[in-house]
Structure formats: structure tokens, C-alpha cells
Enzyme design. Structure first.
Site, PDB file in Angstrom:
ATOM      1  N   GLY A  16       0.813  -1.208   0.000  1.00  0.00           N
ATOM      2  CA  GLY A  16       0.000   0.000   0.000  1.00  0.00           C
ATOM      3  C   GLY A  16       0.847   1.259   0.000  1.00  0.00           C
ATOM      4  O   GLY A  16       0.506   2.260   0.621  1.00  0.00           O
ATOM      5  N   SER A  17       1.949   1.210  -0.733  1.00  0.00           N
ATOM      6  CA  SER A  17       2.921   2.306  -0.666  1.00  0.00           C
ATOM      7  C   SER A  17       2.419   3.585  -1.323  1.00  0.00           C
ATOM      8  O   SER A  17       3.013   4.649  -1.140  1.00  0.00           O
ATOM      9  CB  SER A  17       4.240   1.887  -1.326  1.00  0.00           C
ATOM     10  OG  SER A  17       4.070   1.658  -2.715  1.00  0.00           O
ATOM     11  N   ASN A  92       1.139  -2.527   5.326  1.00  0.00           N
ATOM     12  CA  ASN A  92       0.436  -1.264   5.491  1.00  0.00           C
ATOM     13  C   ASN A  92      -0.903  -1.216   4.757  1.00  0.00           C
ATOM     14  O   ASN A  92      -1.826  -0.534   5.203  1.00  0.00           O
ATOM     15  CB  ASN A  92       1.325  -0.117   4.993  1.00  0.00           C
ATOM     16  CG  ASN A  92       0.564   1.171   4.814  1.00  0.00           C
ATOM     17  OD1 ASN A  92       0.130   1.796   5.781  1.00  0.00           O
ATOM     18  ND2 ASN A  92       0.371   1.576   3.554  1.00  0.00           N
ATOM     19  N   SER A 145      -4.767  -0.159  13.845  1.00  0.00           N
ATOM     20  CA  SER A 145      -5.567   1.044  14.085  1.00  0.00           C
ATOM     21  C   SER A 145      -6.151   0.983  15.482  1.00  0.00           C
ATOM     22  O   SER A 145      -6.421  -0.105  16.016  1.00  0.00           O
ATOM     23  CB  SER A 145      -6.701   1.126  13.054  1.00  0.00           C
ATOM     24  OG  SER A 145      -7.649   2.099  13.429  1.00  0.00           O
ATOM     25  N   TYR A 158     -14.193  -3.315   9.357  1.00  0.00           N
ATOM     26  CA  TYR A 158     -12.824  -2.782   9.421  1.00  0.00           C
ATOM     27  C   TYR A 158     -12.271  -2.920  10.837  1.00  0.00           C
ATOM     28  O   TYR A 158     -11.150  -3.412  11.032  1.00  0.00           O
ATOM     29  CB  TYR A 158     -12.816  -1.324   8.991  1.00  0.00           C
ATOM     30  CG  TYR A 158     -11.501  -0.628   9.225  1.00  0.00           C
ATOM     31  CD1 TYR A 158     -10.448  -0.762   8.312  1.00  0.00           C
ATOM     32  CD2 TYR A 158     -11.297   0.161  10.360  1.00  0.00           C
ATOM     33  CE1 TYR A 158      -9.233  -0.127   8.534  1.00  0.00           C
ATOM     34  CE2 TYR A 158     -10.082   0.792  10.580  1.00  0.00           C
ATOM     35  CZ  TYR A 158      -9.058   0.641   9.674  1.00  0.00           C
ATOM     36  OH  TYR A 158      -7.851   1.265   9.896  1.00  0.00           O
ATOM     37  N   CYS A 159     -13.044  -2.480  11.828  1.00  0.00           N
ATOM     38  CA  CYS A 159     -12.602  -2.585  13.218  1.00  0.00           C
ATOM     39  C   CYS A 159     -12.279  -4.027  13.584  1.00  0.00           C
ATOM     40  O   CYS A 159     -11.257  -4.317  14.218  1.00  0.00           O
ATOM     41  CB  CYS A 159     -13.685  -2.046  14.153  1.00  0.00           C
ATOM     42  SG  CYS A 159     -14.060  -0.289  13.966  1.00  0.00           S
ATOM     43  N   LYS A 162      -9.036  -5.304  12.112  1.00  0.00           N
ATOM     44  CA  LYS A 162      -7.848  -4.796  12.795  1.00  0.00           C
ATOM     45  C   LYS A 162      -7.647  -5.473  14.148  1.00  0.00           C
ATOM     46  O   LYS A 162      -6.510  -5.696  14.581  1.00  0.00           O
ATOM     47  CB  LYS A 162      -7.949  -3.269  12.961  1.00  0.00           C
ATOM     48  CG  LYS A 162      -7.824  -2.510  11.645  1.00  0.00           C
ATOM     49  CD  LYS A 162      -6.501  -2.797  10.940  1.00  0.00           C
ATOM     50  CE  LYS A 162      -6.321  -1.965   9.695  1.00  0.00           C
ATOM     51  NZ  LYS A 162      -5.037  -2.224   8.992  1.00  0.00           N
TER      52      LYS A 162
END
Length: 263
Positions: A16-17, A92, A145, A158-159, A162
Site C-alpha cells: 500500500g505504498s 500497510n 488502528s 474494518y474494526c 484490525k
């Protein structure tokens, strides 16, 4: 206080650069002396990023689809062909789509977990295997995150992804310790300007207003934490989560009563 050791000669893979945090990570590692393998979805974008960073022949960009295991395996193979093994892996890449649980599709749920959790597992497994075979005592850094601990409406998958990534980090830390390979998670703070999830100005203002230290994350905030975990300054740190978010994940500054000031 111990200064960060020189990372000259180290080889780092950054997924994910092309995103905001990804660019900060790539720039910081390059300035510290690392050769880089940049990976994102678009080869032209990677070529442009490599040119902007002034990367030499010791570095390269490799477009990969993180939802496709064969594409990830091809990335691992290219790292092995060029370097033998990486010294640093920064997982990332991540996606942050919004939707209520009653509305989100199963396909979207699977896509989130595929990029945010499954891809780091496959890539870490492949690159750590190379590290073990080459005798490299590497550092694996998973970008997590505060959402792993602080549930947010409309981004529950998403939560959850992570939270799972944090557990996966600890699992790799336990199983790779005997080879001298460390695995840690880094939780950067809020950074506006995502290329994956567009945020409104109102959303940005409201989010920053609730951060205890009163500002969004900066490149220096991310760099200082990342270089610590990537270097021997953290040689005795594994299975940890380093939170650098201005206090955003510990609570909210919102006041729900008439008294608005502490004095």
C-alpha cells in the site's frame, strides 16, 4: 536516549505504498538507508513513486493484487529472486469502506478481511519463510488502528479486521521468536487524504476536533514510531502494539453537559 541505528543496507517491503501512510513509510525507510520493494495495485503509480524517491537498482516496485494469493506469491518470489530475503516487512495496505452491518454485502465483508487480514498472513508467511532460510533476523510491522479497540459505527468489519490483525501479529511474534524475527503492530493516528476512502471536509474537522492532542497525524509521528520498530532500538520488543494517535483511541473530547470548560 539511544539514537536509531543506521538502516543502510536493509531491505524493506512496503504494501500500500501509494497511500498517505504508505508514502510516509516509504520515504522514511528510504531516508534511513533502506532498499525498498514498493507494492500497490498500479505499476505506473509505483514507477512514478520510485522515480520521485530516486530509487536505485537495489530497489523496485511490484504491482500486486492483495486479494489474489497467486499475485502475493509472485511478489514473494520476486523478493526472493532479487534479495534472497527482506529484512523488514511493513503490512500497510488496508481498506476502510463504510456501511451499516444490515446493509453491507457478504462480498464486501470478505473483501475487507481479504485485504486487511488474509493478505498480511500470506505475505508474512512467505517472506518470513525466506528470512528463516537466509538466517535474517527481520522485523515485521503490521499497520493496525485504534479501531481494533474502539468500535466505530458503519465500519464494524474494518474494526474487527484490525482486532484480528493484532492477534495475528502476536501469533507470528510467538512462533517466529526462535528465529530472531520480531512482529509488532503500529497504530498511526488519523491522517486525512486517503486515496482509498474519500473523506469529507466536515468529517475531517469533526474527527480532528475529538483528538485529545488536537491535531491529525504527521509524517514525523509515523516515521519515529516506524523506525523504532524497524531498527535494533526495539531489539527486545515483539508482539507489541505501539499506538501513536494523539490519544484518539482512548476516548473522546465530546462533552455532553452544560459545562464546556474545565475551569
Amino acid at each position: 536516549m539511544t539514537a536509531f541505528p543506521d538502516l543502510a543496507g536493509k531491505r524493506a517491503v512496503v504494501t500500500g505504498s501509494g497511500g498517505v501512510i504508505g508514502r510516509w513509510i516509504a520515504e522514511s525507510l528510504r531516508e534511513a538507508g533502506c532498499a525498498l520493494c514498493l507494492t500497490d495495485a498500479s505499476q505506473p503509480d509505483l514507477d512514478a513513486q520510485a522515480a520521485a524517491l530516486g530509487l536505485a537498482d537495489d530497489s523496485f516496485g511490484f504491482a500486486a493484487d492483495l486479494m489474489d494469493e497467486a499475485s502475493i506469491d509472485a511478489l514473494v518470489a520476486e523478493v526472493g529472486r532479487r534479495w534472497g530475503a527482506a529484512d523488514i516487512l511493513v503490512n500497510n495496505a488496508g481498506i476502510y469502506p463504510s456501511g451499516f452491518l444490515l446493509d453491507i454485502s457478504t462480498a464486501e465483508f470478505d473483501r475487507i478481511f481479504s485485504v486487511n487480514l488474509r493478505a498480511p498472513f500470506i505475505l508474512t508467511k512467505g517472506l518470513a519463510t525466506q528470512m528463516v532460510r537466509q538466517g535474517v533476523k527481520g522485523s515485521i510491522i503490521n499497520i493496525s488502528s485504534g479501531a481494533s479497540r474502539k468500535m466505530r459505527r458503519t465500519v464494524v468489519p474494518y474494526c474487527t479486521s484490525k482486532t484480528a490483525l493484532d492477534r495475528l501479529t502476536k501469533g507470528f511474534a510467538v512462533e517466529l521468536a526462535e528465529f530472531g524475527i520480531r512482529a509488532n503492530a503500529l497504530e498511526p493516528g488519523f491522517a486525512a487524504g486517503s486515496t482509498v476512502s474519500e473523506l469529507t471536509e466536515e468529517h475531517i474537522r469533526n474527527t480532528v476536533a475529538q483528538i485529545p492532542l488536537g491535531r491529525p497525524s504527521s509524517r514525523a509521528d509515523v516515521a519515529n514510531a516506524l523506525l523504532y520498530l524497524a531498527s535494533d532500538a526495539s531489539a527486545y520488543v515483539t508482539g507489541s502494539t505501539l499506538t501513536v494517535d494523539g490519544g484518539n483511541s482512548i476516548g473522546s473530547l465530546a462533552v455532553h453537559q452544560a459545562k464546556k470548560h474545565p475551569l
